[in-house]
Scaffold this active site. Structure first.
Site, PDB file in Angstrom:
ATOM      1  N   ARG A 136       0.915  -1.330   0.116  1.00 14.70           N
ATOM      2  CA  ARG A 136       0.070   0.017  -0.011  1.00 14.70           C
ATOM      3  C   ARG A 136       0.837   1.235   0.012  1.00 14.70           C
ATOM      4  O   ARG A 136       2.019   0.992   0.164  1.00 14.70           O
ATOM      5  CB  ARG A 136      -0.931   0.041   1.167  1.00 14.70           C
ATOM      6  N   GLY A 137       0.171   2.429  -0.173  1.00 15.88           N
ATOM      7  CA  GLY A 137       0.978   3.566  -0.304  1.00 15.88           C
ATOM      8  C   GLY A 137       1.021   3.859  -1.783  1.00 15.88           C
ATOM      9  O   GLY A 137       1.426   2.867  -2.531  1.00 15.88           O
ATOM     10  N   ALA A 138       0.611   5.138  -2.322  1.00 17.72           N
ATOM     11  CA  ALA A 138       0.517   5.346  -3.702  1.00 17.72           C
ATOM     12  C   ALA A 138       1.952   4.888  -4.561  1.00 17.72           C
ATOM     13  O   ALA A 138       1.661   3.963  -5.453  1.00 17.72           O
ATOM     14  CB  ALA A 138       0.041   6.536  -3.934  1.00 17.72           C
ATOM     15  N   ARG A 141      -7.805  -1.062  -6.752  1.00 18.56           N
ATOM     16  CA  ARG A 141      -8.013  -0.023  -5.697  1.00 18.56           C
ATOM     17  C   ARG A 141      -8.349   1.369  -7.085  1.00 18.56           C
ATOM     18  O   ARG A 141      -7.494   1.402  -7.848  1.00 18.56           O
ATOM     19  CB  ARG A 141      -6.911   0.458  -4.962  1.00 18.56           C
ATOM     20  N   GLN A 170      -2.665   2.802   9.817  1.00 17.52           N
ATOM     21  CA  GLN A 170      -1.273   2.758   9.144  1.00 17.52           C
ATOM     22  C   GLN A 170      -0.309   3.676   9.867  1.00 17.52           C
ATOM     23  O   GLN A 170       0.855   3.607  10.012  1.00 17.52           O
ATOM     24  CB  GLN A 170      -1.449   3.493   7.787  1.00 17.52           C
ATOM     25  N   ASN A 194      -5.936  12.155  -0.003  1.00 16.47           N
ATOM     26  CA  ASN A 194      -5.036  11.311   0.847  1.00 16.47           C
ATOM     27  C   ASN A 194      -5.853  10.430   1.671  1.00 16.47           C
ATOM     28  O   ASN A 194      -7.138  10.736   1.823  1.00 16.47           O
ATOM     29  CB  ASN A 194      -3.881  12.178   1.467  1.00 16.47           C
ATOM     30  N   ASP A 216      -2.427  10.583  -2.627  1.00 18.66           N
ATOM     31  CA  ASP A 216      -2.941   9.367  -3.661  1.00 18.66           C
ATOM     32  C   ASP A 216      -3.120  10.165  -4.893  1.00 18.66           C
ATOM     33  O   ASP A 216      -2.976   9.423  -6.081  1.00 18.66           O
ATOM     34  CB  ASP A 216      -3.946   8.479  -3.124  1.00 18.66           C
TER      35      ASP A 216
HETATM   36  O1  MRU Z   1      -4.916   3.359   1.888  1.00 19.82           O
HETATM   37  P1  MRU Z   1      -3.341   3.460   1.932  1.00 19.82           P
HETATM   38  O2  MRU Z   1      -2.843   2.950   3.247  1.00 19.82           O
HETATM   39  O3  MRU Z   1      -2.762   2.747   0.677  1.00 19.82           O
HETATM   40  O4  MRU Z   1      -3.477   5.103   2.160  1.00 19.82           O
HETATM   41  C1  MRU Z   1      -1.912   5.499   2.007  1.00 19.82           C
HETATM   42  C2  MRU Z   1      -1.813   7.064   1.728  1.00 19.82           C
HETATM   43  O5  MRU Z   1      -3.126   7.669   1.830  1.00 19.82           O
HETATM   44  C3  MRU Z   1      -0.459   7.614   1.728  1.00 19.82           C
HETATM   45  O6  MRU Z   1      -0.577   8.848   2.377  1.00 19.82           O
HETATM   46  C4  MRU Z   1      -0.272   7.966   0.432  1.00 19.82           C
HETATM   47  O7  MRU Z   1      -0.589   6.917  -0.504  1.00 19.82           O
HETATM   48  C5  MRU Z   1       0.949   8.461  -0.014  1.00 19.82           C
HETATM   49  S1  MRU Z   1       2.358   7.123   0.175  1.00 19.82           S
HETATM   50  C6  MRU Z   1       3.771   7.880   0.059  1.00 19.82           C
END
Ligand code: MRU
Length: 346
Positions: free
Chosen positions: A46-48, A89, A196, A247, A237
């Site tokens: 996870r994380g963009a 997603r 997270q 985000n 994101d």
């Molecule tokens: O649902 P997630 O855990 O994938 O959400 C992640 C976020 O909102 C992060 O802040 C975003 O992806 C940036 S990661 C460098």
């Protein structure tokens, strides 16, 4: 341990399963399209930026299983795999960005032999990965100019190395500054409902020797009111052309608070997270997730009756007016974002 690792010798793709952290650091193998789809959907990766990097390797790994008589047929089947992964997603644009990059490359070389197209795809996945390492480093350098030694920094969700490749985006300046001997006091929002901030951000910062204090999301006001926070750093994101930023759910609330207390909130992310096709945040699709994440997921017993309705959006959109700057690998964009973001792509 690398969060995403493609082993060329065995042709195997491994990720650190982020849902097991902080209690267990375990790599899992992703072999089938369903395993890959579920790893993204269930936030094992996870994380963009990390989703984009992982998806690129996934598509390459799946390309090894495609049986096609010609490059053109190979590309058609590759695109089908990409569409499936892309449906896992909807909000983080890095997913479609990375997959599109891979498919466009393959199609542009569809006259080549299948084996040669596969070679190009592996090189492209590696390039996406390496570029992210480089981008995070630059974002970290730019971000570090926005804070000084001894500052308190509040962050929401996790935008650290696990969410990217190395350093991270929102955590990048903190980790880079710490390497250089600077001291920060970081407040990590636990980030309900999937935690997270608690599971990943406090884990990463604590292990890096950063002075991190975990707070519940509803405590952000208190630490800001006490003047313990001089800047807020968050990831993104998808950033719309006007600077509106999607985000993790709760980011907008942090931004509203920071505006009230006169604390700058900075969004940090690579240009691959900027989507000029979205004019404003209203054009960004927000993922809705399983109500059980709120009611039962991290509890020994259910915390709401089974019939209780839940609203569980995974992200919110922070209005551009609440954002003091958007930090990319190309520099820091300031309002008006419609101009400063467009200039990045000229
Ligand atoms: O649902 P997630 O855990 O994938 O959400 C992640 C976020 O909102 C992060 O802040 C975003 O992806 C940036 S990661 C460098």
């Amino acid at each position: 341990m690398e969060n995403i690792r493609y082993d060329e010798n065995s042709g195997s793709l491994y990720i650190v399963d982020q849902t097991l952290l902080p209690n267990e650091e375990r790599e899992i193998l992703l072999s089938t399209a369903d395993e890959m789809y579920n790893a993204i959907k269930l936030l094992k990766v996870r994380g963009a930026p990390a989703i984009g990097i992982c998806a690129a390797y996934c598509l390459y790994a799946l390309s090894l299983k495609i049986e096609a008589a010609s490059g053109a047929e190979f590309c058609t089947l590759l695109e089908k795999n990409a569409e499936y992964l892309n449906s896992s997603r909807p909000t983080a644009v890095n997913l479609s960005w990375a997959l599109k990059r891979m498919v466009v490359l393959a199609k542009g070389n569809s006259s080549f032999a299948v084996e040669d197209i596969r070679g190009l795809l592996l090189a492209e996945a590696r390039a996406i990965h390496n570029e992210d390492i480089e981008m995070c480093r630059k974002i970290s350098e730019f971000g570090l100019t926005l804070v000084k030694d001894g500052d308190g920094i509040l962050t929401h969700c996790n935008a650290g190395p696990l969410a990217t490749s190395r350093y991270g985006t929102a955590l990048g300046p903190i980790l880079l500054g710490t390497e250089r001997g600077m001291k920060f006091h970081v407040f990590a929002d636990e980030t309900r409902p999937l935690l997270q901030g608690a599971r990943l951000t406090s884990y990463e910062l604590y292990k890096a020797g950063v002075d991190v204090t975990l707070i519940c999301d509803n405590m952000a006001n208190t630490v800001m009111k006490n003047s313990w926070v001089q800047a807020c750093f968050v990831g993104c994101d998808r950033v719309a052309a006007n600077g509106d930023t999607a985000n993790k759910i709760g980011t907008c609330g942090v931004a509203v608070l920071s505006k009230y207390y006169g604390i700058p909130l900075y969004v940090l992310g690579p240009t691959s997270t900027i989507d000029l096709n979205c004019k404003t945040g209203a054009d960004i699709e927000i993922e809705q997730r399983d109500p059980e994440e709120i009611k039962t997921m991290f509890y020994a017993k259910p915390m709401a009756l089974p019939g209780v309705k839940c609203f569980n959006p995974a992200f919110d959109v922070t209005d551009h007016e609440l954002i003091a700057g958007i930090v990319t690998q190309k520099g820091i964009c300031r309002p008006p974002y419609t101009e400063s973001l467009a200039a990045l792509f000229k």
